[in-house]
Design an enzyme around this catalytic site. Sequence first.
Site, PDB file in Angstrom:
ATOM      1  N   GLY A 274      20.185   5.144  15.404  1.00 24.70           N
ATOM      2  CA  GLY A 274      21.410   4.935  14.638  1.00 24.70           C
ATOM      3  C   GLY A 274      21.705   3.456  14.524  1.00 24.70           C
ATOM      4  O   GLY A 274      21.581   2.732  15.505  1.00 24.70           O
TER       5      GLY A 274
ATOM      6  N   ARG B  70      14.325   7.904  11.424  1.00 28.81           N
ATOM      7  CA  ARG B  70      13.733   8.717  12.481  1.00 28.81           C
ATOM      8  C   ARG B  70      12.231   8.777  12.256  1.00 28.81           C
ATOM      9  O   ARG B  70      11.748   8.718  11.134  1.00 28.81           O
ATOM     10  CB  ARG B  70      14.277  10.140  12.394  1.00 28.81           C
ATOM     11  CG  ARG B  70      15.552  10.301  13.168  1.00 28.81           C
ATOM     12  CD  ARG B  70      15.784  11.766  13.452  1.00 28.81           C
ATOM     13  NE  ARG B  70      17.086  12.170  12.919  1.00 28.81           N
ATOM     14  CZ  ARG B  70      17.432  13.421  12.714  1.00 28.81           C
ATOM     15  NH1 ARG B  70      16.558  14.394  12.940  1.00 28.81           N
ATOM     16  NH2 ARG B  70      18.617  13.706  12.256  1.00 28.81           N
TER      17      ARG B  70
ATOM     18  N   ASP C 199      18.547   4.449  23.588  1.00 29.34           N
ATOM     19  CA  ASP C 199      17.595   4.929  24.587  1.00 29.34           C
ATOM     20  C   ASP C 199      16.348   5.571  23.976  1.00 29.34           C
ATOM     21  O   ASP C 199      15.233   5.385  24.481  1.00 29.34           O
ATOM     22  CB  ASP C 199      18.264   5.842  25.625  1.00 29.34           C
ATOM     23  CG  ASP C 199      19.050   6.967  24.988  1.00 29.34           C
ATOM     24  OD1 ASP C 199      19.038   7.075  23.740  1.00 29.34           O
ATOM     25  OD2 ASP C 199      19.670   7.749  25.729  1.00 29.34           O
TER      26      ASP C 199
ATOM     27  N   THR D  52      23.484  -0.095  19.799  1.00 31.76           N
ATOM     28  CA  THR D  52      24.078   1.226  19.559  1.00 31.76           C
ATOM     29  C   THR D  52      25.571   1.123  19.790  1.00 31.76           C
ATOM     30  O   THR D  52      26.003   0.436  20.722  1.00 31.76           O
ATOM     31  CB  THR D  52      23.486   2.310  20.490  1.00 31.76           C
ATOM     32  OG1 THR D  52      24.379   3.429  20.502  1.00 31.76           O
ATOM     33  CG2 THR D  52      23.346   1.812  21.927  1.00 31.76           C
TER      34      THR D  52
ATOM     35  N   ASP E 170      27.433   3.341  20.888  1.00 32.31           N
ATOM     36  CA  ASP E 170      27.891   4.307  21.888  1.00 32.31           C
ATOM     37  C   ASP E 170      28.139   3.732  23.280  1.00 32.31           C
ATOM     38  O   ASP E 170      28.805   4.352  24.098  1.00 32.31           O
ATOM     39  CB  ASP E 170      26.886   5.455  21.998  1.00 32.31           C
ATOM     40  CG  ASP E 170      26.918   6.344  20.770  1.00 32.31           C
ATOM     41  OD1 ASP E 170      27.939   6.335  20.049  1.00 32.31           O
ATOM     42  OD2 ASP E 170      25.927   7.054  20.515  1.00 32.31           O
TER      43      ASP E 170
ATOM     44  N   ASP F 287      26.204   3.637  25.724  1.00 34.20           N
ATOM     45  CA  ASP F 287      25.781   4.700  26.640  1.00 34.20           C
ATOM     46  C   ASP F 287      24.568   4.323  27.492  1.00 34.20           C
ATOM     47  O   ASP F 287      23.865   5.212  27.984  1.00 34.20           O
ATOM     48  CB  ASP F 287      25.492   5.982  25.854  1.00 34.20           C
ATOM     49  CG  ASP F 287      24.439   5.776  24.773  1.00 34.20           C
ATOM     50  OD1 ASP F 287      24.015   4.621  24.548  1.00 34.20           O
ATOM     51  OD2 ASP F 287      24.033   6.766  24.149  1.00 34.20           O
TER      52      ASP F 287
ATOM     53  N   ARG G 147      28.594  11.344  22.038  1.00 28.67           N
ATOM     54  CA  ARG G 147      28.215  12.704  22.387  1.00 28.67           C
ATOM     55  C   ARG G 147      28.235  12.934  23.890  1.00 28.67           C
ATOM     56  O   ARG G 147      28.802  13.892  24.375  1.00 28.67           O
ATOM     57  CB  ARG G 147      26.829  13.017  21.820  1.00 28.67           C
ATOM     58  CG  ARG G 147      26.962  13.917  20.601  1.00 28.67           C
ATOM     59  CD  ARG G 147      25.682  14.102  19.849  1.00 28.67           C
ATOM     60  NE  ARG G 147      25.817  13.495  18.523  1.00 28.67           N
ATOM     61  CZ  ARG G 147      24.833  13.420  17.644  1.00 28.67           C
ATOM     62  NH1 ARG G 147      23.628  13.887  17.933  1.00 28.67           N
ATOM     63  NH2 ARG G 147      25.045  12.869  16.457  1.00 28.67           N
TER      64      ARG G 147
END
Lengths: 319, 319, 319, 319
Positions: free
Chosen positions: B11, B72, B103, B125, B127, B129, B171
Site C-alpha cells: 500500500g 501486488r 512487512d 506504510t 499503519d 504497524d 487492521r
Amino acid sequence: MKTIAVLTSGGDAPGMNAAVRAVVRSAIYNGCKVFGVNRGYRGLIDGDLFEMDLSSVGDIIHRGGTVLKSARCLEFKTEEGREKALNVLKVFGIDGLVVVGGDGSFQGAQKLSEMGFPAIGIPGTIDNDLAYTDYTIGFDTALNTVIDAISKIRDTSSSHERVSIIEVMGRHCGDIALYAGLAGGAEVIIIPEAGYNEDEICKKLIQSKNRGKKHSIIMLAEGVGGAQKLADKIKEKTGIESRATILGHIQRGGSPSAFDRIIASQMGAKAVELLLEGKSSRVVGIKNNEIIDVDIHEALAMERKLNTEIYKLVDILSI
Amino acid sequence: MKTIAVLTSGGDAPGMNAAVRAVVRSAIYNGCKVFGVNRGYRGLIDGDLFEMDLSSVGDIIHRGGTVLKSARCLEFKTEEGREKALNVLKVFGIDGLVVVGGDGSFQGAQKLSEMGFPAIGIPGTIDNDLAYTDYTIGFDTALNTVIDAISKIRDTSSSHERVSIIEVMGRHCGDIALYAGLAGGAEVIIIPEAGYNEDEICKKLIQSKNRGKKHSIIMLAEGVGGAQKLADKIKEKTGIESRATILGHIQRGGSPSAFDRIIASQMGAKAVELLLEGKSSRVVGIKNNEIIDVDIHEALAMERKLNTEIYKLVDILSI
Amino acid sequence: MKTIAVLTSGGDAPGMNAAVRAVVRSAIYNGCKVFGVNRGYRGLIDGDLFEMDLSSVGDIIHRGGTVLKSARCLEFKTEEGREKALNVLKVFGIDGLVVVGGDGSFQGAQKLSEMGFPAIGIPGTIDNDLAYTDYTIGFDTALNTVIDAISKIRDTSSSHERVSIIEVMGRHCGDIALYAGLAGGAEVIIIPEAGYNEDEICKKLIQSKNRGKKHSIIMLAEGVGGAQKLADKIKEKTGIESRATILGHIQRGGSPSAFDRIIASQMGAKAVELLLEGKSSRVVGIKNNEIIDVDIHEALAMERKLNTEIYKLVDILSI
Amino acid sequence: MKTIAVLTSGGDAPGMNAAVRAVVRSAIYNGCKVFGVNRGYRGLIDGDLFEMDLSSVGDIIHRGGTVLKSARCLEFKTEEGREKALNVLKVFGIDGLVVVGGDGSFQGAQKLSEMGFPAIGIPGTIDNDLAYTDYTIGFDTALNTVIDAISKIRDTSSSHERVSIIEVMGRHCGDIALYAGLAGGAEVIIIPEAGYNEDEICKKLIQSKNRGKKHSIIMLAEGVGGAQKLADKIKEKTGIESRATILGHIQRGGSPSAFDRIIASQMGAKAVELLLEGKSSRVVGIKNNEIIDVDIHEALAMERKLNTEIYKLVDILSI
C-alpha cells in the site's frame, strides 16, 4: 426600532455562522435588537432564545457548523406547534425572523409568513438544490472539501493504477458530484438528473487504459448510490480493479471558503434590509452575480434544472 | 562505483517519494548509479527498470503517492518469480536494492537477501504497524489527515448535537485510531489491541450528555469494524443519535507532512549508506529519535505492543 | 486535594491550548481544582484568575493561539512584582503552578520555585530552541505551515524560473529553517548556527541552472536576516533573479498538528503528575521519544547544538 | 482541421493549468492539433513550441503555477519581435493562439490580432483587475489563501491582544484586500480605490478596545503600502501595539480552488470555440455568472470600478 430573531435549521452548512453574524451585526447597525434561537424551530417552540450583541458573533465567521445549533422539529409541522412558536415570538417581542436553511426550513418560514409573521429565508445548504438561486451557502466549501479528497485519493489511485469511485452528497441534486467532478478532473460523473450506462462507463475505462491512462476517478452522487456495486460490475466486465469511497459527513464541515463567507455576509445583510422595509415571505439568493430576493412560494415552486453545459463540458475535458 | 535499485511496494504511503528522492540523490552523491523499478516486485520480474538522475526526483518531495507506482505481485512469492527477479537485477548490473514498503514488502527483501542479493528495507506504510521502529513513513501524514477530518465532522456533529463514529485504517494495529483520537479529542477509542464494552461506551455517552456535552467523537479502527452496527446499538441503548463515517482512502494520500518528509529523507540516505558499507538484510527505522537499522528477520519477529500510556491518557483527557 | 493554576506566557504557539486542556483535565481527573491565569505573569500579578472545569477546555484542542492569552510582563522581573504574584497565588489557595512557554517564561517559573512555590514548565514555543528537549510544542505545526508556504512559493517560482528566498522565524535557533528546508527540498539553508558564504551560494545556483534546474529555494532564518539584500547580491553576482518573502506571523498560528497536540497532551498530564508528586522547579520535555522532566536550572544552562547530521543531509539531498 | 497554440504570460495564477488543459482537450476533442508555447511571448519568438496530446495535460488541473512557464518579454513589445513571433506561428502552421494572462498579455494578443493573426485572451491573474469580467482565474484561490493566513494571524493576534496589519497583493486594484477582508472579518480595509484616514482608523481601534475587543485585523492593499509605517502611527496615536505582515508570493501559488478550476475549464473551452468560429481579438470572461466574450480593445478600455456595496458592507459588519 425593531427586534429581529435568527435561527439555523436543517442540515448545517459551512457559512451559516457568517450569515448569522451578518444578520446580527447589520441589525444592530440599523438600530435593532437581535435574538438568536437555538436548535432551529425546536428552539422557537421551546422559547430557547437569547439576545445577541456584537461580540456574540465575534470570531465565528471562519468556523464551520452553526453556533445556533440545528435540529429536526416534527412539532413545527403541526398547526399547534406553529401556534406555540408564534406565541414565543410575540412574548419575546420579535418583529421579524430570519431563517437560514434549505427548502424544508423555507416551508416553515412560509407557514409563519402565512400566519402573518414576517419571515425571510437565507439558503444555507451544501446541496445547491434550490432553483431560484445560483448558489447556496456551503456549496463552494463542500466543493473544495471534495476536490481536496479527490486529490488525496488520486495519489493512491495513481500509485496503484486503479479506478476510484467517490460517492458524494446530493440526494436529488447532483451539483456537488458535477462541479467537483469537473474541478477534480473526474473521468465519469454519475448524477440523479441524468441516466448512466454501465457499458458506456466500462468502454471509457478500457479506452483510457489502452491510451496509457491507468487510473480514473468516477464521481457518484448519493442519490444514485451503489458505489460498491458499481466497483464490482466494473471488475466483472473489464477486469479493472476499483475502490469505492463514501465521503460522508466531512463534506458538511470545515472552515467556510471565501466565497461562502462573502455571499453569506451579503445575504445576511439583505435579509435584515428586507425586514426593515416591511417585507415578508421572501427568500434571498444570488442570481447573475447579484443578491436578489424572491417570493418564497415562487422560489419553492421553481424546478431545478441540470446545468447541461457543465455536464457536457466534463465529457469534452475527460476525453 | 555501485549501482543501486529502488522500488516501492505494498500500500502506498505519503512520504514514499521523499524516500525515493533521498535514495536517488544520496546514491548519486556517493558516486553510484541508480535505477528506479516500476510497480514494486512486479517490475523487478518484468525488468521494468529505468535509470534515475538528479532531476528525475526533482519536485516530488511534496507529492503524495509514489512515482514508482506500486502493485501486488503473487509471482514474487514463488521461487521461480524470485529467480526471474534476481536475473533481472544481474542483467541490469544492480549491486543492491532498496525496498520501501511494509512487512509484506520486507519479506520479499529478506528472501532476496537469503538468495545472496543485498537488500535494505525502508518502512513506508501509514499503519505504523512495525514493532522495530517508533514511526513508519506516512503515519504522521495520515494522523494529520484524520484530525482534519475529525475537525470537519465535529463541526456538523456539534451543530446537530450528535455522536459521530469515525472508522479509520488499521487492521491489526490501532495506532491511527489511537493517536488521531488523542489528538482529535475523541471521547472513545476502539482498537483491535484492546477489547471494548458497549455498555461502558453507552455509560460514558450518557454521562457526557448529562454533563451538558451534547456531541462526542468515537474513533474506531478498521480491524474492529462495525461502525454502523455500533451506531445502531448506541441508538437502541441510549436513544442518542449517532452517525458513522468510514474515512477510507483519503487517509492514504495527500502531501506528506514535514515529519514524514524528514524521516523519509533520513532513512533513504541511511539505506544507501548501509548498502555502501556492504550490509544486507537490514531494515531502517527510527527509535528513540535516532535513525537505526535492524536485521530484517529480527525486525519481522518483533511483536508490536500497544502504547498503553497513550491509551490510558485518552481516558484521562476525555473525562 | 490540591489546587493547581496554569498560565501561558511569551510568544504563543499552536498546541498551547492542547497543553492547557491536558493540565485542566488531568488535574480534575486526579481530584484537583484548577485555575486558569489570564495573560501570563501579568494576570498572576493582577489576580486575573478563574476556575476552570472540564467544559472550559472543551473544543479547544484544535485551536491555535492560547485561550489564556499571553502578554509581556516587565513587573514580574522585579522582586516586588513576584511578591505580588506570590500573594495572589496564596490568596487563591493555589498549591502549584504550570507555566507553558519558552525560556523567558521558565526563568519566571524558576524564580517562583526559588521563592518556595512549586512550579513546573512546559515548553511551548515554535522556535524549538530549548536544549533539554528534542521538540517544543508548536515547532511541528510551524514546520508544516512553512512547507505549505514553500509549496505555494515553489509554484510561482517554478513558473517564472526564479530563485525564492524565504525568511522564517528563529532568532538564535535555525531549526525552523533547517527542518522545513530539508522537508521543503530547499537548495540552500542559512542559519545563525553556521556561517554562510555568498560565493558558495552563487556557485550552487549557477551549477543548478546549468544542470537545467531553473528555480531554487533558499531558506533563511530570521537571526541571519537580510533576505532582500541577499536577493540583490545574487542578482548582481549571477544575473539570476530572486524574490524575497518574509513569512512572518502566519508561522505562529494555525490549528496544531497531530504531533504537537499529542506531545502537548502528554506534557500537560506529566506536569500535573509532577506537582502531585510534590516536585517543583522542573521542566517537562520529550527526549528519545519519551516524556521526561529536568531541573529548570539545568535545562536553562544546557547549550543547544545544531543537528549537524540534518545540516549535512540537506547538502547531500540538494546536490 | 486547425492547429491551435496556447501560452501563459505575465504573473502566474492558480488555475492557469486548468485553462491550458481545457484548451488542449477541447481542441483535440474538436479535431485540432495543439501546441504549447513555453515562457509566454518569449517562447513564441524563440520558437519554443511543442505538440501537446491528451496526456500532456493529465494530472495538472490541481497544480498551481503554469506548466507552460511564464516570462517577461520586452522584445515582443517591439515590431521586430512581433514579426519574429508571427513567422514562428506560420512556420509551425498555427492557425490561432490562446493567451492566458492579464492586461499586459492581452495587449500582446491584440497586437497579433491587428497583424491578422487570430488570438483570444483568457483572464489569468490573481488581481481581479480586469473590468470586463467579474472574476479572473486565480482570484478565488488567492482569496482563500489570504483568509487562511488571516485565520493563522488572528490566532496569535488574539492571544497577544494586538492589532495585525496584513498587506496583500493589488497595486491598482484592491479586490484581494476588499473581498478577503470581508471574508476574514477584518475591522479595517485600506485600498487604492478609496482614501483612508489614519485618525478614523485610530478612532475605530480605540472604540473596539473600549468595547472589549482587544485584537483587530487591518487589510492593506500593496498599492497603498506602508504597513509598517501605519503600525508605527497607530502605536504613536493610540498606544495600541500592532504587527505588520506582508503576505507576498504565497498568494500566487497553491492548488487552485474549485471555482478557479471550473471557470478556467469553461473559459478554455470557450476560447477554442471562438477560434473554431473564426473569431479573433476577443477576450473571454465571466459576467453575471455566464461565460462571455468581449472585443479586446473594448475590454482593455473599460474602467474597473470599486464594488461600493461590498466596501460599505465591510463597514456595517465590522461595526
